[in-house]
Design a protein around this motif. Structure first.
Motif, PDB file in Angstrom:
ATOM      1  N   HIS A  56      27.151  -0.258 -29.633  1.00  0.00           N
ATOM      2  CA  HIS A  56      26.778  -0.038 -31.017  1.00  0.00           C
ATOM      3  C   HIS A  56      25.666   1.001 -31.013  1.00  0.00           C
ATOM      4  O   HIS A  56      25.272   1.484 -29.959  1.00  0.00           O
ATOM      5  CB  HIS A  56      26.318  -1.347 -31.672  1.00  0.00           C
ATOM      6  CG  HIS A  56      26.316  -1.289 -33.173  1.00  0.00           C
ATOM      7  ND1 HIS A  56      25.437  -0.534 -33.890  1.00  0.00           N
ATOM      8  CD2 HIS A  56      27.107  -1.893 -34.079  1.00  0.00           C
ATOM      9  CE1 HIS A  56      25.672  -0.670 -35.189  1.00  0.00           C
ATOM     10  NE2 HIS A  56      26.688  -1.487 -35.329  1.00  0.00           N
ATOM     11  N   ASP A  57      25.155   1.330 -32.183  1.00  0.00           N
ATOM     12  CA  ASP A  57      24.099   2.347 -32.273  1.00  0.00           C
ATOM     13  C   ASP A  57      22.909   2.050 -31.366  1.00  0.00           C
ATOM     14  O   ASP A  57      22.320   2.952 -30.792  1.00  0.00           O
ATOM     15  CB  ASP A  57      23.607   2.475 -33.717  1.00  0.00           C
ATOM     16  CG  ASP A  57      24.685   2.976 -34.648  1.00  0.00           C
ATOM     17  OD1 ASP A  57      25.672   3.549 -34.157  1.00  0.00           O
ATOM     18  OD2 ASP A  57      24.554   2.779 -35.866  1.00  0.00           O
ATOM     19  N   GLN A  58      22.541   0.784 -31.248  1.00  0.00           N
ATOM     20  CA  GLN A  58      21.364   0.422 -30.462  1.00  0.00           C
ATOM     21  C   GLN A  58      21.695   0.105 -29.002  1.00  0.00           C
ATOM     22  O   GLN A  58      20.859  -0.398 -28.276  1.00  0.00           O
ATOM     23  CB  GLN A  58      20.658  -0.790 -31.091  1.00  0.00           C
ATOM     24  CG  GLN A  58      19.903  -0.470 -32.368  1.00  0.00           C
ATOM     25  CD  GLN A  58      20.830  -0.343 -33.577  1.00  0.00           C
ATOM     26  OE1 GLN A  58      21.866  -0.988 -33.643  1.00  0.00           O
ATOM     27  NE2 GLN A  58      20.460   0.525 -34.509  1.00  0.00           N
ATOM     28  N   GLY A  59      22.925   0.322 -28.559  1.00  0.00           N
ATOM     29  CA  GLY A  59      23.256   0.090 -27.155  1.00  0.00           C
ATOM     30  C   GLY A  59      24.404  -0.875 -26.949  1.00  0.00           C
ATOM     31  O   GLY A  59      25.307  -0.983 -27.778  1.00  0.00           O
TER      32      GLY A  59
END
Length: 128
Positions: A56-59
């Protein structure tokens, strides 16, 4: 001994067609495989893809839980979709063939009617 309360996860699909025919098909654990939900899809991003990428965007994302009721339901929906696509495609092909043969028959009948209604040119009959 008392009967156990067993939940049955599944989908029942009913196809009612304009010709009055209908088909009912059920998808449950008896005829549907439980899919593996955590299979990571291609590394490249595809716009509109709902496959699990594991990121996801955060990893990184945690691995999804495998099995269970939701996995069974996803398997049933997938099997129902495949069945629906094949069933309706076959029905469309049958209808197309039926209409084509009916149109061919109509054309033949029209040609025969035209031949009967046209006078034959002089000198073409073998009169004795």
């Amino acid at each position: 001994m008392a009967e156990e309360n067993i939940r049955k996860i599944g989908i029942k699909a009913t196809f009612s067609l304009p010709d009055g025919s209908s088909t009912i098909h059920e998808f449950d654990a008896s005829n549907t495989a439980i899919p593996t939900l955590g299979e990571i899809q291609d590394e490249g991003e595809t716009v509109g893809s709902y496959g699990y990428s594991g990121k996801h965007d955060q990893g990184e994302l945690p691995a999804p839980r495998e099995g269970g009721d939701y996995a069974q339901l996803i398997g049933c929906v997938s099997a129902m979709k495949d069945f629906s696509n094949q069933y309706l495609t076959d029905r469309i092909k049958q209808e197309k063939c039926r209409r084509t043969s009916k149109d061919d028959e109509s054309i033949q009948n029209s040609n025969q009617t035209l031949k009967k209604s046209r006078p034959e040119p002089k000198g073409t009959r073998n009169d004795e």
